[in-house]
Design an enzyme around this catalytic site. Structure first.
Site, short mmCIF file in Angstrom:
data_model
loop_
_atom_site.label_atom_id
_atom_site.label_comp_id
_atom_site.label_asym_id
_atom_site.label_seq_id
_atom_site.Cartn_x
_atom_site.Cartn_y
_atom_site.Cartn_z
N ASP A 345 0.87 -1.16 0.00
CA ASP A 345 0.00 0.00 0.00
C ASP A 345 0.92 1.22 0.00
OD1 ASP A 345 -2.05 1.78 0.03
OD2 ASP A 345 -3.16 0.83 1.65
C1 BGC Z 1 -4.92 3.37 -0.08
C2 BGC Z 1 -4.97 2.41 -1.24
C3 BGC Z 1 -4.79 3.16 -2.53
C4 BGC Z 1 -3.47 3.90 -2.47
C5 BGC Z 1 -3.14 4.68 -3.73
C6 BGC Z 1 -3.68 4.24 -0.12
O1 BGC Z 1 -3.74 5.25 0.84
O2 BGC Z 1 -4.98 2.67 1.15
O3 BGC Z 1 -6.19 1.71 -1.23
O4 BGC Z 1 -4.85 2.29 -3.62
O5 BGC Z 1 -3.49 4.80 -1.38
O6 BGC Z 1 -3.94 5.80 -3.85
#
Ligand code: BGC
Length: 835
Positions: A345
């Site tokens: 993530d």
């Molecule tokens: C989120 C993800 C997301 C990523 C990119 C993160 O903060 O938890 O679900 O895909 O950001 O935007």
């Protein structure tokens, strides 16, 4: 034994690297086995050490930033100024709680689906230099939310990673689909698949290689969880069927799906490390609940060939999920035979060596603790080169699997505040029709007395109330995201304007929003009827004595970054009660990002109909009007339990909040979340899991339950250990063990679609009363028409996770089988004996 810890992971004492020495590696008494649990010490120590700026640069400080691409603060998430120099408490008490699983299993294409892709990928990685391999495993600045490095000499492009689960966010001329929870409420395999395929087509059309969805983590353990709506349901079977079908749909369209967040990201509060505050929350779960609830839906996505998986921010049994060797090396890559790549993530990587050895394959959005530092770790032996090759091979194999090496469209992602300068790529196609269809099919009618709905031809005078009936007058707070900019009112409980998606990276960017009021205007204009409205007052006072019905629109907001403050809000409840006080035919429509309690008004005699309209996407008003006027009969079903009062969710109402450095969230309830807990404790819900009304009636007849022939000859307790695991788990887990049949008859006087649900009670006093293990949405049935339904029960559907054998076990004994219209409206029952 003592080990010297480098700033990007752990090195055994005799492997001191120049980096470790230069960065002032510190001594730490540690059992070698707990390798993957070390980095939080490193983080804590860094908050002290980073007073020395050169050291922070050496340590890749960008990976420590808590300011990720998330949407900003929510309630209670206010950024307090903390003294950065804090010496963290000892982490030793937390060691060894997540079993170590090493080394990381390399992927070699042993799953038939992956064989050709891996052969090609192995070929290609053999030609790559170490710097080229490293570039494939990390993010670089670029047009997308994440961009890997390219290898132009071998025609390997930079791969574009982009959000999100319900549509391409922050772009123009893309569609805003219903949210995950909404499509799950259709209980319709075909719609789930078509949803994935349409999403996939839009991503591919814009040259996005890796779509960051779908979501089954959070599963929805906590009723007020901020991201439950991005996921599919807190029932693992429904979530699994959905995750599988959407993954298949997306990948059939040529895009790498990224089921996320693996795993146990069940709350937003303290989901991430925060400087001076402490480590991320640790989701502490037992092995059985881990498998039967949280891993379960991901199995379906893997079975369908998912090319990527995103690991999550928080800790799991005290080890950060993106360096948790049990979850990544163990569950994902060994037990479930995953052959694609694990991407962190965003800014969720917490160490270099430890995450590499624990099974992380790609870090995003920058180099994190990798890049050149990972090269150094290879050179000094902390990470074997094969591991880095395996990372790159997995990435390239997913790229080949989806045939993205041939004729893939150019990446067309543009900022919205600059002229495009290129020809527009419009990917919306006819997806508005599907959005309309899913919007209606996922809307749940929970109350309908006196045949209030559907409106007949005499219903021509409607009054419309509430802030949720219209788009708000002001522009979106965040021009790139409808609802991602927190256009909230009523203390973060509600969205200011009609809510079609919710907040954060899982929200989307509609080209247009058909509000309920707009669609009602269109319809009433056609009928030459009358509309009156008040979207502003909490207590509308003008009476329209001749109105046929009053519609009240309220919503319940949620977003990434914070958990919901409440499952209801007083201003909206007062609005409903005020309208009901003056209007004998009050219809309430709730757009909600998850559970919304309604007991403040649902039994009011003047509240004659209630619709849970979820998060329906850009065609919201059209979907709703089709239902109100009976062009479509409601068939959506609640993908969660709506309690009479919030306290009925007991310990699962709120996320775990604590001010400690190492916050814990103990999943002490084991398997008993949502309806499993209500059933066990005999708590009467307001509306049970699986509930939803129709405009017609259905009878359930002729239940047949039988073991399938092969299973009746010999049905072993465990899958055959001599059969190799392929992606998705042991292949026999997916074999049909039993078949259940029944007949559904439309006994009403209107046409309609029924969602029949199959529940199973597994023998033993340590299993939930019943668990969803099948569902079928019938075709449209006219009065008197019947539909024969067949449900297949696989070995996995009937098994429990045996923590001793570390295998799914098909218990001997009598299984109870029910088919019904909800988890409590059980119309047929039978048994199945496995001996
Ligand atoms: C989120 C993800 C997301 C990523 C990119 C993160 O903060 O938890 O679900 O895909 O950001 O935007």
């Amino acid at each position: 034994m003592e080990y010297l810890i480098s700033l990007y992971g752990q090195l055994p004492h005799n492997h001191t690297s120049t980096t470790a020495a230069a960065s002032g590696g510190f001594l730490f008494p540690s059992p070698f086995l707990a390798l993957d649990q070390i980095s939080f010490s490193i983080q804590g120590a860094l908050s002290l050490l980073c007073a020395v700026t050169w050291l922070c640069a050496a340590a890749g400080q960008d990976a420590l930033s808590t300011a990720g691409p998330g949407p900003g603060p929510g309630p209670g998430a206010a950024q307090v100024a903390h003294d950065p120099i804090v010496w963290p408490p000892s982490e030793l008490p937390y060691y060894g709680r997540s079993p170590p699983v090493y080394p990381s299993p390399p992927a070699n294409g042993s799953s038939p689906l992956w064989a050709a892709a891996h052969a090609r990928a192995h070929n290609l990685t053999a030609q790559l230099t170490l710097p080229e391999l490293l570039n494939l495993t990390r993010g670089f600045p670029g047009p997308c939310v994440g961009n890997t490095g390219a290898v132009p000499r071998l025609s390997i492009p930079s791969l574009c990673f982009y959000d999100g689960p319900s549509g391409i966010r922050g772009q123009e001329f893309v569609s805003a689909f219903p949210a995950g929870i909404h499509v799950a409420a259709t209980f319709d395999h075909d719609l789930l698949y078509r949803y994935g395929a349409a999403l996939g087509a839009e991503f591919r059309g814009r040259g996005i290689h890796v779509a960051l969805g779908p979501v089954a983590g959070p599963l929805g353990r906590v009723a007020r969880g901020g991201r439950n709506w991005e996921g599919l349901s807190n029932d693992p079977y429904l979530a699994g069927q959905g995750l599988g079908a959407i993954t298949r749909g997306m990948q059939d369209a040529g895009v790498i799906a990224t089921p996320k967040h693996f795993l146990l990201n069940e709350q937003e509060s303290r989901r991430r490390w925060e400087q001076g505050v402490g480590e991320a929350v640790s989701s502490n779960v037992d092995d059985r609940a881990l498998h039967e609830l949280y891993v379960f839906p991901f199995m379906n996505a893997l079975r369908e060939g998912a090319g990527a998986v995103m690991c999550s921010y928080q800790r799991a049994n005290h080890s950060y999920a993106c360096q948790n060797s049990k979850l990544l090396n163990g569950v994902l890559k060994t037990e479930l035979g995953f052959e694609g790549f694990v991407v962190s993530d965003w800014d969720g990587q917490m160490s270099g060596v430890a995450s590499a050895n624990a099974g992380l394959d790609v870090v995003m959005p920058g180099a994190g603790f990798w890049g050149e530092k990972l090269g150094e770790a290879v050179r000094n032996g902390s990470v074997v080169e094969e591991r880095v090759k395996d990372m790159a091979t997995r990435v390239l194999a997913a790229w080949f699997l989806l045939r993205q090496d041939e004729g893939f469209p150019p990446t067309t992602i543009w900022p919205t505040d600059e002229p495009r300068g290129e020809e527009l790529v419009d990917v919306q196609a006819d997806h508005a029709e599907l959005i309309h269809e899913i919007g209606a099919a996922g809307t749940v009618l929970v109350k309908n007395v006196n045949a209030t709905l559907p409106f007949g031809k005499h219903t021509r005078f409607l009054c419309v109330y509430g802030y949720d009936a219209v788009v708000k007058a002001a522009p979106w707070d965040n021009p790139d995201r409808y609802s991602g900019g927190y256009d909230v009112n009523f203390g973060w409980n509600t969205f200011n304007g009609t809510m079609v998606t919710a907040g954060g990276s899982g929200g989307n960017t509609p080209g247009y929003v058909v509000s309920p009021f707009q669609a009602l205007q269109e319809r009433v204009a056609r009928d030459k009827g009358i509309l009156r409205w008040d979207f502003a007052s909490e207590n509308p006072t003008t009476r329209y004595a001749n109105a046929d019905a009053c519609l009240v629109f309220i919503n319940a907001y949620a977003s990434e970054s914070f958990d919901r403050p409440s499952l209801q809000d007083d201003p909206s409840d007062r609005l409903v009660l005020n309208v009901a006080a003056m209007c004998a035919n009050t219809i309430v429509v709730v757009h909600s990002a998850g559970i919304r309690t309604v007991d403040a008004w649902v039994l009011h005699p003047n509240v004659t109909a209630v619709l849970f309209a979820g998060l329906p996407g850009q065609e919201s008003g059209h979907s709703l009007v089709s239902l109100l006027y009976g062009e479509i009969s409601p068939s959506g079903r609640l993908p969660y339990t709506v309690a009479k009062k919030e306290a009925d969710y007991a310990s699962l109402l709120n996320s775990s909040v604590s001010d400690t450095w190492f916050p814990d969230s103990d999943f002490a309830e084991g398997l008993y979340i949502d309806y499993r807990a209500f059933d066990r404790d005999g708590i009467e819900p307001r509306f049970e899991f699986g509930f939803g009304l129709s405009y017609t009636k259905f009878a359930y007849e002729r239940l047949e339950v039988a073991l399938v022939v092969t299973a009746s000859e010999s049905v072993g307790e465990y899958p055959d250990p001599s059969v190799a695991v392929i992606q998705g788990g042991h292949p026999e887990l997916w074999d049909a063990v039993a078949v259940v049949k029944c007949t559904i008859v439309n006994t009403g006087d209107r046409e309609g679609t029924e969602v029949a649900q199959l529940y199973v009670g597994v023998p033993g006093d340590d299993t939930p009363v019943r668990q969803l293990r099948g569902f079928r949405r019938t075709r449209l049935l006219g009065p008197g028409q019947t539909s024969e339904l067949e449900f297949e029960l696989t070995r996995r559907d009937l098994s429990v996770w045996d923590v001793v054998a570390q295998q799914w076990r098909l218990r001997r004994g009598e299984y109870r089988v029910w088919v019904g219209a909800s988890s409590r409206d059980l119309r047929l029952n039978g048994t199945l004996v496995v001996s």
